[in-house]
Design a protein around this motif. Structure first.
Motif, PDB file in Angstrom:
ATOM      1  N   THR A 947       0.840  -1.197   0.000  1.00  0.00           N
ATOM      2  CA  THR A 947       0.000   0.000   0.000  1.00  0.00           C
ATOM      3  C   THR A 947       0.874   1.245   0.000  1.00  0.00           C
ATOM      4  OG1 THR A 947      -1.749  -1.152   1.209  1.00  0.00           O
ATOM      5  CG2 THR A 947      -1.817   1.258   1.197  1.00  0.00           C
ATOM      6  N   TRP A 948       0.555   2.174  -0.940  1.00  0.00           N
ATOM      7  CA  TRP A 948       1.213   3.478  -0.987  1.00  0.00           C
ATOM      8  C   TRP A 948       0.167   4.561  -0.705  1.00  0.00           C
ATOM      9  CZ3 TRP A 948       2.353  -0.472  -4.230  1.00  0.00           C
ATOM     10  CH2 TRP A 948       3.704  -0.820  -4.414  1.00  0.00           C
ATOM     11  N   ILE A 949       0.519   5.488   0.160  1.00  0.00           N
ATOM     12  CA  ILE A 949      -0.326   6.651   0.426  1.00  0.00           C
ATOM     13  C   ILE A 949       0.558   7.876   0.308  1.00  0.00           C
ATOM     14  CG2 ILE A 949      -1.784   7.857   2.087  1.00  0.00           C
ATOM     15  CD1 ILE A 949      -2.491   5.176   3.307  1.00  0.00           C
ATOM     16  N   ALA A 950       0.228   8.744  -0.648  1.00  0.00           N
ATOM     17  CA  ALA A 950       1.044   9.934  -0.891  1.00  0.00           C
ATOM     18  C   ALA A 950       0.163  11.161  -0.831  1.00  0.00           C
ATOM     19  CB  ALA A 950       1.740   9.841  -2.243  1.00  0.00           C
ATOM     20  N   PHE A 951       0.706  12.247  -0.274  1.00  0.00           N
ATOM     21  CA  PHE A 951      -0.081  13.464  -0.120  1.00  0.00           C
ATOM     22  C   PHE A 951       0.867  14.667  -0.175  1.00  0.00           C
ATOM     23  CE2 PHE A 951      -2.053  16.696   2.634  1.00  0.00           C
ATOM     24  CZ  PHE A 951      -3.246  16.868   1.962  1.00  0.00           C
ATOM     25  N   HIS A 952       0.620  15.608  -1.058  1.00  0.00           N
ATOM     26  CA  HIS A 952       1.396  16.837  -1.179  1.00  0.00           C
ATOM     27  C   HIS A 952       0.432  18.008  -1.107  1.00  0.00           C
ATOM     28  CE1 HIS A 952       5.389  15.419  -3.153  1.00  0.00           C
ATOM     29  NE2 HIS A 952       4.925  14.519  -2.290  1.00  0.00           N
ATOM     30  N   VAL A 953       0.784  19.023  -0.308  1.00  0.00           N
ATOM     31  CA  VAL A 953      -0.045  20.215  -0.209  1.00  0.00           C
ATOM     32  C   VAL A 953       0.857  21.429  -0.139  1.00  0.00           C
ATOM     33  CG1 VAL A 953      -0.196  19.980   2.302  1.00  0.00           C
ATOM     34  CG2 VAL A 953      -1.890  21.370   1.097  1.00  0.00           C
ATOM     35  N   ASP A 954       0.437  22.494  -0.859  1.00  0.00           N
ATOM     36  CA  ASP A 954       1.145  23.772  -0.825  1.00  0.00           C
ATOM     37  C   ASP A 954       0.159  24.789  -0.303  1.00  0.00           C
ATOM     38  OD1 ASP A 954       2.399  26.195  -1.227  1.00  0.00           O
ATOM     39  OD2 ASP A 954       3.367  25.546  -3.101  1.00  0.00           O
ATOM     40  N   TYR A 955       0.322  25.199   0.947  1.00  0.00           N
ATOM     41  CA  TYR A 955      -0.621  26.105   1.580  1.00  0.00           C
ATOM     42  C   TYR A 955      -0.478  27.527   1.066  1.00  0.00           C
ATOM     43  CZ  TYR A 955      -1.259  22.219   4.808  1.00  0.00           C
ATOM     44  OH  TYR A 955      -1.503  20.990   5.344  1.00  0.00           O
ATOM     45  N   VAL A 956       0.589  27.811   0.396  1.00  0.00           N
ATOM     46  CA  VAL A 956       0.778  29.158  -0.162  1.00  0.00           C
ATOM     47  C   VAL A 956      -0.020  29.309  -1.445  1.00  0.00           C
ATOM     48  CG1 VAL A 956       2.482  30.796  -1.039  1.00  0.00           C
ATOM     49  CG2 VAL A 956       3.041  29.314   0.894  1.00  0.00           C
ATOM     50  N   THR A 957       0.072  28.280  -2.325  1.00  0.00           N
ATOM     51  CA  THR A 957      -0.647  28.328  -3.602  1.00  0.00           C
ATOM     52  C   THR A 957      -1.988  27.615  -3.533  1.00  0.00           C
ATOM     53  OG1 THR A 957       0.455  26.312  -4.359  1.00  0.00           O
ATOM     54  CG2 THR A 957       1.527  28.424  -4.834  1.00  0.00           C
TER      55      THR A 957
END
Length: 992
Positions: A947-957
């Motif tokens: 199982t792969w769980i990936a999460f990216h977030v840019d709070y500026v953009t």
């Protein structure tokens, strides 16, 4: 003989007048003045005619001179020889040349300027001339110095005059004789001159050359008994016999012998013998005198002693040994312990080095919790359920999605993984021994490859020359009862060679062997033995009294052996040195003093007791640059006691003090220094092979010039101790060492790199089996670097590893637990924090069937990295990594119930607001888990979940990306080929 007549004047007046007129006209006298003054006319001209040199024979040159007594010049002279006019001129000199034998008249008619004429003549008689004598010399071309040479002279005079004959032999002597014999004392070439002089002084000479050769001395052959090369060595009870043989072609030869003690034989017979009455070194001269008194001489030196120990060579050996023994006693202590405190001074700094207080670094408040762990313990990772909620349901797909979010580098940058320091293995438990202690033992107990330590070297040397040998047997009284009961055999070989006559021999070789045996218990068999070997080999090629090389060895062995009990005592002493060019710097020096005792009670096949004490100074400087390639000072004592002789040592003590220096590349600078001080005590009182008590303490230092620039830039200092108790049921082990390493490349006393290590281990055994129930240890390291030496470390790494092992068995341990905590800090050039990394690792494993392989294990590693890239004091990037692995095979049948391998990478980019609040700017998360169930011994799982769980977030953009992938594999027959693979995936994105 002079006449003057007026008739003759009148007859010639007219001629003379005309001549005078002509002279006066030519000189301007006539008509020079208007008035002529009349002068009175002289009345006469007188002169005397004389001959030069008083000629007497026709061989004399005739020259006549007219000496004017009266008259007025100038003059006109008419010269007549024997009445014949031969010259008319104004000259008053007439050269008649050589005239015949007889009487002659030379007349001079002189007219002066007044016209007056006078005549003068000389009459003389010339005789026949004297004739010179003749002479010749008869002389051979060659002769011999000291031997008469005949000569003769033949001299005659044609006029019959008496002659004086004289011979000059060119050696400072002359002789007036016509024949004889002459002796020249020195060889050379001489010009012999002879002269013959008649009564008139006429001389005749003759000369001959003769070459005088050196007279050959008589041949002399001398043989002696004893007949060694070099000096003769003679026992006082013995005789010296000299046999001579001579020859001289010129005549008989006589021989004389001076014995050197004031006695002499002259003339001597072909064979003569002499016995000396006192000890000394005597000079014996054998002289052969030939008929020319030229002699041939042979000189011998005879050393007469009553016992071999009185030999000059033996006394020299005693002096060399005594000198070396005194030097060894003081020099070993001066090199090992100059301050006399009982500890090797080189290791003092190792003793004074404080231990690394790792507890204060990891747990400064002492609450039992490592404060650095807070960063990993308090990290809050992204809630995976919220990611699943955001992504939504997964849908089945045919293949794995190719998305960068599934890779580790989407979260962690390339330089944010484990550092070099972190990846370096832990220092092993024997790190200090391997680096500092063991090399000292290798140097100290490695073979000292020097021939001086082998008594065969001396035997080989004397076997190559012709020496004087004594062999005798005698009895001694060892028990002091007045009866000699001990039989001894002695062999002495001595060689003393002095070829140039300069005081001081060029070579001395001395061998002394003594064997004695005694029947102490009176059973008819010898049981007490004594053997002593002493050797000396000395070379002094330039005979200046300072040997270029000498080797001295004494080996003494006392043995008591009655067939059952054996007690052997050995003493070995060696002193060897070489200074080939005699510049005062020794190329080789060995001083060894070793005492050993070995006792065998005859109970078993091993020794009952063994004792050894060794002191050694070794110096090897093969290139003679003043810095030895190898130098060591050693003091070692060892004592072993095994009363039952079962091979299980009951007691053992061992003490070693050693310093070793090396110049490995022969550049004139010391490259390596090693020093060690170690004491060991060991007891096995019941002799069962199990050590009840063992204690070892050691301290050592290593210094190395790694770049060969003349500075010892690397230093390692260690100290440690081992303890072991085994009282049957309870067994306890302690092992501890501290090691400090430093690098000071510029040798200014401020290290650029430093590492401190401390290791502690203890083990216990609570039963009677040979295995331990528990073993615990910790190893802590602190490493820092300060390359610019400003007092602020640019890099710091510290780590502590704690290990617990339970229930030892033949193949290892049943349970193994490891805990590692590390902190690494980087600072920038302004000494501000740039980055830091915290790592916490825990491992527990079980060997359920005691086969040496882990069956069940649990592993957890957590790391936290923070960096301040803009140098504002705030760590704006923080990365967390969690790695967990586990497997379970509780019954150890090779089938693993389940296994898990899980990785979580989580990174946040942060900022610090003006109000001091931390704000998240960007965040990246990746989780990858692998679950396996029912894994067979071949490693094939029945069920696998990836199982792969990936999460990216840019709070500026305000952008978000999420991805979930699940792969389920079923291999029901566990043959490695799955029957089904199911892939489901779900994703979200803003923007998509």
């Amino acid at each position: 003989m002079t006449e003057m007549t007026y008739d003759r004047i009148a007859r010639r007046r007219i001629h003379t007048g005309l001549l005078l007129v002509a002279l006066m006209l030519g000189s301007g006298c006539l008509g020079a003045t208007d008035e002529i003054v009349e002068q009175p006319e002289p009345s006469v001209v007188t002169a005397d005619v004389q001959l030069e040199g008083s000629p007497t024979t026709a061989n004399d040159l005739i020259v006549a001179n007219a000496v004017i007594e009266e008259g007025t010049g100038p003059y006109i002279v008419n010269w007549r020889l024997d009445g014949v006019l031969v010259q008319t001129s104004p000259s008053l000199v007439y050269d008649a040349g050589f005239l015949s034998v007889g009487t002659h008249t030379i007349e001079a008619e002189i007219t002066d300027s007044m016209g007056v004429t006078g005549v003068s003549a000389v009459i003389f008689t010339l005789l026949e001339p004297n004739r010179a004598p003749t002479v010749s010399l008869e002389l051979p071309d060659e002769g011999i110095a000291g031997v008469p040479v005949a000569w003769s002279v033949d001299a005659s005079d044609p006029d019959g005059d008496d002659l004086v004959v004289e011979v000059d032999f060119s050696d400072g002597t002359t002789q007036r004789d016509l024949s004889g014999q002459h002796i020249w004392g020195e060889p050379g070439t001489y010009a012999v001159r002879v002269s013959a002089t008649d009564t008139s002084g006429f001389l005749a000479n003759a000369q001959e050359a003769i070459r005088i050769e050196h007279a050959d001395a008589p041949s002399l052959t001398v043989s002696t008994n004893p007949s060694p090369q070099g000096r003769i060595h003679l026992n006082l009870a013995g005789q010296l016999t000299i046999t001579t043989s001579t020859e001289d072609p010129l005549g008989p030869v006589s021989v004389s012998i001076e014995w050197g003690d004031g006695s002499m034989v002259d003339p001597a017979f072909t064979e003569e013998s002499h016995q000396y009455t006192e000890e000394d070194v005597f000079v014996v001269r054998v002289t052969a005198t030939g008929p020319t008194s030229i002699t041939t001489e042979r000189v011998f030196h005879v050393e007469v002693v009553s016992v071999a120990d009185d030999l000059e060579a033996a006394q020299l050996q005693e002096e060399l040994e005594a000198e070396a023994e005194e030097q060894l006693e003081t020099e070993v202590e001066e090199q090992l312990d100059p301050d006399g405190d009982g500890t090797v001074d080189e290791v003092t700094e190792a003793q004074q080095e404080p231990d690394y207080d790792w507890q204060s670094d990891f747990d400064p408040d002492g609450d039992g919790y490592y404060d650095d762990d807070e960063e990993v313990d308090d990290w809050v990772a992204t809630d995976e359920q919220s990611v699943r909620d955001e992504v939504g349901d997964e849908e089945e797909t045919d293949q794995m999605p190719q998305n960068s979010l599934l890779h580790e580098d989407s979260v962690v940058e390339s330089d944010e993984g484990p550092s070099e320091s972190e990846l370096e293995p832990l220092p092993p438990a024997n790190a200090a021994d391997a680096e500092v202690v063991n090399p000292i033992f290798d140097d100290a107990w490695g073979d000292v490859s020097d021939d001086s330590l082998d008594q065969q070297t001396y035997s080989r040397s004397i076997s190559q020359v012709t020496a004087t040998w004594w062999n005798d047997s005698f009895w001694e009284d060892w028990d002091g009862d007045g009866v000699a009961e001990t039989l001894c055999h002695r062999s002495v070989g001595v060689f003393w060679f002095d070829s140039d006559g300069i005081p001081g021999p060029e070579r001395i070789i001395l061998i002394r062997t003594l064997h004695c045996s005694q029947d102490r218990d009176g059973d008819g068999h010898d049981d007490f033995f004594f053997t002593r070997f002493r050797g000396l080999d000395l070379v002094d090629q330039n005979s200046d009294g300072i040997p270029e090389r000498h080797d001295v060895l004494t080996r003494t062995v006392w043995t008591w052996d009655n067939g059952t009990y054996e007690d052997v005592n050995i003493h070995l002493f060696v002193h060897a040195r070489t200074d080939a060019d005699q510049d005062g710097n020794l190329e080789r020096r060995v001083v060894l003093n070793r005492q050993q005792r070995m006792v065998d009670q005859g109970i078993g096949a091993v020794l009952t007791a063994y004792f050894s004490h060794t002191r050694l100074i070794l110096r090897i400087d093969a290139n003679d640059d003043g810095t030895p390639e190898r130098w060591m000072a050693i003091d070692h004592t060892s004592w072993v006691w095994d009363p039952t002789e079962d091979g299980n040592v009951d007691r053992h003590r061992d003490n070693l003090r050693a310093v070793v220096r090396k110049d490995t590349n022969q550049d004139g600078s010391v490259d390596v220094i090693r020093a060690l001080h170690q004491n060991t005590v060991q007891f096995d009182n019941d002799s069962n092979g199990v050590i009840e008590l063992q204690w070892t303490w050691r301290a050592g230092v290593l210094k190395v010039d790694t770049d060969h620039d003349g500075d010892l830039d690397y230093t390692a200092r260690m100290r440690g101790w081992d303890q072991h108790w085994d009282w049957g049921m309870v067994e306890y082990h302690i092992h501890r060492y501290a090691l400090t390493r430093t690098v000071d490349d510029d040798a200014d006393g401020i290290p650029e790199w430093k590492q401190r290590i401390i290791h502690m281990a203890n083990a216990t055994d609570w039963d009677f089996d040979p295995y331990l129930e528990q073993h615990e240890s910790y190893t802590a390291t602190l490493t820092w670097s300060d390359a610019d030496e400003d007092g602020h470390e640019e890099h710091i790494f510290r780590r502590v590893t704690e290990v617990t092992q339970l229930d030892q068995h033949a193949h290892g341990w049943s349970h193994h637990s490891v805990s590692t905590h590390s902190l690494e800090i980087w600072r920038d050039s302004n000494h501000d924090l740039h980055a830091m990394r915290v790592v916490v690792i825990g491992l527990s494993s079980w060997d359920n069937n005691s086969d040496g392989s882990q069956d069940t294990y649990d592993y957890l590693s957590r790391s936290w990295l923070a960096a301040d890239y803009n140098h504002d004091g705030f760590l704006e990037r923080r990365v967390f990594h969690r790695h967990y692995m586990a497997a379970r095979d509780d019954n150890a049948d090779g089938n693993v119930t389940f296994a898990v391998n899980s990785n979580i990478w989580h990174a946040r980019n942060l900022s610090l607001s003006s109000s001091g609040n931390i704000e998240v700017l960007q965040e990246a998360y990746l989780s990858h888990r692998v679950f396996e169930w029912n894994i067979n011994p071949q490693g094939h799982a029945y069920h696998t979940n990836n199982t792969w769980i990936a999460f990216h977030v840019d709070y500026v953009t305000n952008t978000v990306q999420g991805l979930i992938v699940t792969v389920i594999t079923i291999d029901s027959d566990q043959d490695g080929t799955p029957e089904s693979v199911t892939i489901t995936t779900g994703s979200t994105g803003n923007p998509p």
